[in-house]
Design an enzyme around this catalytic site. Structure first.
Site, mmCIF file in Angstrom:
data_model
loop_
_atom_site.group_PDB
_atom_site.id
_atom_site.type_symbol
_atom_site.label_atom_id
_atom_site.label_comp_id
_atom_site.label_asym_id
_atom_site.label_seq_id
_atom_site.Cartn_x
_atom_site.Cartn_y
_atom_site.Cartn_z
ATOM 1 N N HIS A 210 0.648 1.875 2.552
ATOM 2 C CA HIS A 210 1.871 1.592 1.669
ATOM 3 C C HIS A 210 2.345 0.174 1.720
ATOM 4 O O HIS A 210 2.798 -0.268 0.681
ATOM 5 C CB HIS A 210 2.916 2.362 2.168
ATOM 6 C CG HIS A 210 4.059 2.596 1.124
ATOM 7 N ND1 HIS A 210 3.656 3.145 -0.198
ATOM 8 C CD2 HIS A 210 5.253 2.222 1.050
ATOM 9 C CE1 HIS A 210 4.989 3.458 -0.900
ATOM 10 N NE2 HIS A 210 5.624 2.474 -0.173
ATOM 11 N N SER B 174 6.686 0.913 -5.506
ATOM 12 C CA SER B 174 7.253 1.919 -4.627
ATOM 13 C C SER B 174 8.612 2.318 -5.061
ATOM 14 O O SER B 174 8.313 3.054 -6.338
ATOM 15 C CB SER B 174 7.264 1.483 -3.158
ATOM 16 O OG SER B 174 7.676 2.573 -2.463
ATOM 17 N N ASP C 244 -2.523 5.611 1.925
ATOM 18 C CA ASP C 244 -1.074 5.696 1.958
ATOM 19 C C ASP C 244 -0.321 6.542 2.794
ATOM 20 O O ASP C 244 -0.466 7.713 2.247
ATOM 21 C CB ASP C 244 -0.632 5.372 0.488
ATOM 22 C CG ASP C 244 1.046 4.972 0.567
ATOM 23 O OD1 ASP C 244 1.724 5.215 1.309
ATOM 24 O OD2 ASP C 244 1.364 4.437 -0.587
#
Length: 371
Positions: free
Chosen positions: A244, A150, A215
């Site tokens: 996510h 991320s 996501d």
């Protein structure tokens, strides 16, 4: 306007856990740094807790997990809303399951690291960690894999473009840029942060991209575009239904990572900045992770032939490794160190990830919606 927008983007990007999930102190007898999680001191002979100084003047906390049988080292930059106290057991399990040494660290302002988080500080943070790997543990960049999750994809790619001999890169739920998470802009603005879209074409080593199809924070289009822009692609992992925060819960996650690292181990060290096309490259027309392991497109390169031969020759070895892995789990269950080593199964690994409840940049879209 640009300065205000830049500050706004930076504010959205960083959400360190408050309070931190751990504390650190020095053992009075040995002087060795120790980590305390939920009032329990974590003691493992193969884990070092470190404090490192960055060129920005901050002191950051890192942990190094040693695997005596490993030939490669994973430098892991975690996602947002997490610190290494939450990642402690996960890092230990990844080191074991992937057969790698693993270095994880907290960004400035995260956990017990001093300072405040910013884009430039995270760049200084990962630089200090990499320097520690080289100078303290003797890890060469050609034996290093950078892993960015991320927001962690930002410092990961910033360091990757400066390491010409790097072995490989893993991008997990990565972002094209900070601004692109919030707005579907078509070009890069100077005030944007983590301009991964502009850096990924400069990476010469093999790149694995992992992203969930559902996501809700960083759309899968980010992962797919990053993969398309890679010079040396490895078969991506598009986890169907993954969001996510939960990709580690999927059995395919560990399987695909182990397959990638096994392939990387077979390659010769990257002693030249100029890459050689290898079997790691896959056809763009076949990006799905549901494809079966068919022969990849021929490249005519010596490395492909070597990998192909090793693949056939290594089938018995892989079965043996699998058998050894099972034996290791059995031994762990029978050892006196049961409380520390009982996490070897994939199910237990998934339980740990689920209990941590890691969520990385959920606040990005929420904050953007409030502006």
């Amino acid at each position: 306007m640009g300065t205000a927008t830049s500050s706004m983007a930076a504010k959205f990007a960083f959400f360190p856990p408050n309070p931190p999930s751990y504390a650190v102190s020095a053992d009075q007898s040995s002087g060795k740094m120790e980590m305390m999680i939920s009032d329990v001191i974590q003691r493992r002979d193969n884990v070092d807790i470190l404090k490192l100084n960055t060129k920005k003047g901050n002191e950051i906390v890192a942990m190094y997990v040693k695997n005596p049988s490993a030939s490669l080292t994973l430098l892991y930059s975690h996602g947002n809303a997490a610190d290494i106290g939450q990642m402690y057991h996960i890092f230990s399990e990844l080191s074991l399951h992937l057969n790698v040494n693993l270095m994880g660290y907290d960004y400035s302002g995260y956990g017990q690291s001093s300072g405040k988080p910013s884009e430039q500080d995270t760049y200084a943070d990962i630089e200090a960690v990499h320097k520690c790997l080289e100078e303290t543990y003797g890890v060469k960049q050609e034996d290093t894999i950078l892993y960015g999750q991320s927001v962690g994809s930002g410092p990961t790619l910033e360091l990757a473009v400066r390491l010409p001999h790097l072995r490989a890169v893993v991008l997990h739920s990565a972002i094209l840029s900070g601004l692109r998470v919030m707005y579907p802009v078509k070009r890069t603005f100077w005030f944007d942060i983590y301009k991964n879209i502009d850096k990924i074409p400069l990476i010469d080593c093999p790149v694995l991209v992992i992203h969930g199809t559902d996501d809700e924070v960083v759309d899968i289009s980010h992962g797919k575009q990053l993969w398309e822009l890679c010079k040396e692609k490895y078969e991506p992992l598009w986890l169907k239904g993954g969001n996510h925060c939960n990709l580690e819960l999927y059995p395919e996650y560990l399987r695909h990572l182990r397959k990638f690292i096994s392939a990387i181990e077979k390659l010769p060290p990257r002693l030249s900045p100029t890459p050689t096309t290898t079997e790691l490259e896959v056809e763009k027309s076949r990006p799905s992770t549901e494809q079966k392991e068919k022969g990849r497109a021929s490249t005519g390169q010596r490395e492909k032939s070597r990998l192909s031969t090793d693949s056939r020759r290594g089938s018995t070895d892989r079965r043996e490794k699998s058998r050894k892995s099972i034996d290791r789990n059995v031994k762990a269950r029978n050892s006196t160190d049961l409380s520390e080593r009982a996490r070897n199964s994939f199910d237990r690994f998934g339980d740990m990830v689920r209990s941590v409840g890691l969520c990385n940049v959920d606040c990005l879209k929420q904050a953007a919606a409030e502006v």
